[in-house]
Design a protein around this motif. Structure first.
Motif, PDB file in Angstrom:
ATOM      1  N   VAL A  26     -17.977 -43.548 -38.036  1.00 14.91           N
ATOM      2  CA  VAL A  26     -18.993 -44.353 -38.717  1.00 14.91           C
ATOM      3  C   VAL A  26     -20.318 -43.614 -38.608  1.00 14.91           C
ATOM      4  CG1 VAL A  26     -20.216 -46.563 -38.758  1.00 14.91           C
ATOM      5  CG2 VAL A  26     -17.790 -46.492 -38.132  1.00 14.91           C
ATOM      6  N   CYS A  27     -21.009 -43.489 -39.744  1.00 12.97           N
ATOM      7  CA  CYS A  27     -22.314 -42.851 -39.732  1.00 12.97           C
ATOM      8  C   CYS A  27     -23.222 -43.538 -40.749  1.00 12.97           C
ATOM      9  CB  CYS A  27     -22.203 -41.352 -40.018  1.00 12.97           C
ATOM     10  SG  CYS A  27     -21.358 -40.960 -41.541  1.00 12.97           S
ATOM     11  N   VAL A  28     -24.508 -43.408 -40.535  1.00  8.01           N
ATOM     12  CA  VAL A  28     -25.497 -43.942 -41.467  1.00  8.01           C
ATOM     13  C   VAL A  28     -26.099 -42.746 -42.195  1.00  8.01           C
ATOM     14  CG1 VAL A  28     -27.669 -45.198 -41.693  1.00  8.01           C
ATOM     15  CG2 VAL A  28     -25.941 -45.953 -40.036  1.00  8.01           C
ATOM     16  N   VAL A  29     -25.974 -42.747 -43.528  1.00  9.93           N
ATOM     17  CA  VAL A  29     -26.413 -41.605 -44.336  1.00  9.93           C
ATOM     18  C   VAL A  29     -27.160 -42.094 -45.579  1.00  9.93           C
ATOM     19  CG1 VAL A  29     -24.514 -40.124 -43.558  1.00  9.93           C
ATOM     20  CG2 VAL A  29     -24.243 -41.498 -45.635  1.00  9.93           C
ATOM     21  N   VAL A  30     -27.804 -41.135 -46.252  1.00  8.51           N
ATOM     22  CA  VAL A  30     -28.470 -41.416 -47.525  1.00  8.51           C
ATOM     23  C   VAL A  30     -27.607 -40.807 -48.627  1.00  8.51           C
ATOM     24  CG1 VAL A  30     -30.565 -41.129 -48.895  1.00  8.51           C
ATOM     25  CG2 VAL A  30     -30.718 -41.261 -46.387  1.00  8.51           C
ATOM     26  N   PRO A  31     -26.945 -41.630 -49.459  1.00  9.00           N
ATOM     27  CA  PRO A  31     -26.100 -41.084 -50.523  1.00  9.00           C
ATOM     28  C   PRO A  31     -26.973 -40.478 -51.626  1.00  9.00           C
ATOM     29  CG  PRO A  31     -26.271 -43.458 -50.766  1.00  9.00           C
ATOM     30  CD  PRO A  31     -27.005 -43.096 -49.503  1.00  9.00           C
ATOM     31  N   LEU A  32     -26.655 -39.225 -52.021  1.00  9.90           N
ATOM     32  CA  LEU A  32     -27.507 -38.532 -52.989  1.00  9.90           C
ATOM     33  C   LEU A  32     -26.822 -38.243 -54.321  1.00  9.90           C
ATOM     34  CD1 LEU A  32     -29.091 -36.000 -50.489  1.00  9.90           C
ATOM     35  CD2 LEU A  32     -30.108 -38.125 -51.373  1.00  9.90           C
TER      36      LEU A  32
END
Length: 188
Positions: A26-32
């Motif tokens: 599980v990770c928190v990311v910014v989808p680009l």
């Protein structure tokens, strides 16, 4: 849909993905952006990972769940960073296998007078590289990319015509030349 909605709303996402061993991360990311491999058709989510402070590809077929998060104030900066590095991405990798930030590859091919399709193929498939015609039957391809190893399968398709090759990552170049030597020995 959640990924595209998060991109449209410039949000973080909590991404749960599965690796080859079926372990979940599980990770928190910014989808680009979602990119599709021209070689194998796989889809990848290109996302900024604040934990590692870099843009990372995530295979979409390994994404288990997605949950929208907070607004990302730096979304436009992250998207601009991806746009800038796209000029040096051959596949989806945004980092080198070696310690170098960027790798270089160039190779020269020679083809017969009735094989102009070779030059046309180089031009058509060059992606972020450049093709220089040296004479009527010789051309040079060159590229500066994040991961030179991503080009090797494509470069191999020109193997009978390559007269010279230079790869900045000496281990990749040695492996390529060793494979070529083994092929010569195998086929006498």
């Amino acid at each position: 849909c959640t990924i595209f909605e998060a991109m449209g709303e410039k949000r973080f996402i909590e991404l749960t993905s599965e690796n080859r061993s079926h372990n979940e991360t599980v990770c928190v990311v910014v989808p680009l952006r979602v990119m599709i491999s021209a070689q194998n058709g796989r889809q990848y989510l290109m996302a900024y990972d604040p934990k590692f402070r870099r843009i990372t590809p995530y295979r979409t077929d390994r994404i288990v769940s997605v949950k929208a998060g907070d607004i990302c104030p730096a979304f436009d900066e992250r998207r601009a960073a991806l746009d800038n590095i796209c000029a040096h991405i051959w596949g989806v990798s945004t980092e080198s296998l070696s310690s170098e930030r960027m790798g270089h590859i160039d190779f020269t091919v020679h083809y017969d007078a009735d094989e102009s399709h070779i030059l046309q193929r180089l031009i058509r498939e060059k992606r972020c590289g450049t093709v220089e015609s040296l004479d009527e039957n010789t051309a040079r391809f060159s590229a500066d990319v994040f991961n030179v190893s991503e080009l090797i399968p494509w470069v191999r398709t020109f193997i009978c015509r390559i007269t010279e090759i230079h790869i900045s990552d000496s281990l990749i170049e040695k492996r390529f030349l060793d494979d070529l030597q083994r092929m010569y020995e195998m086929y006498e």
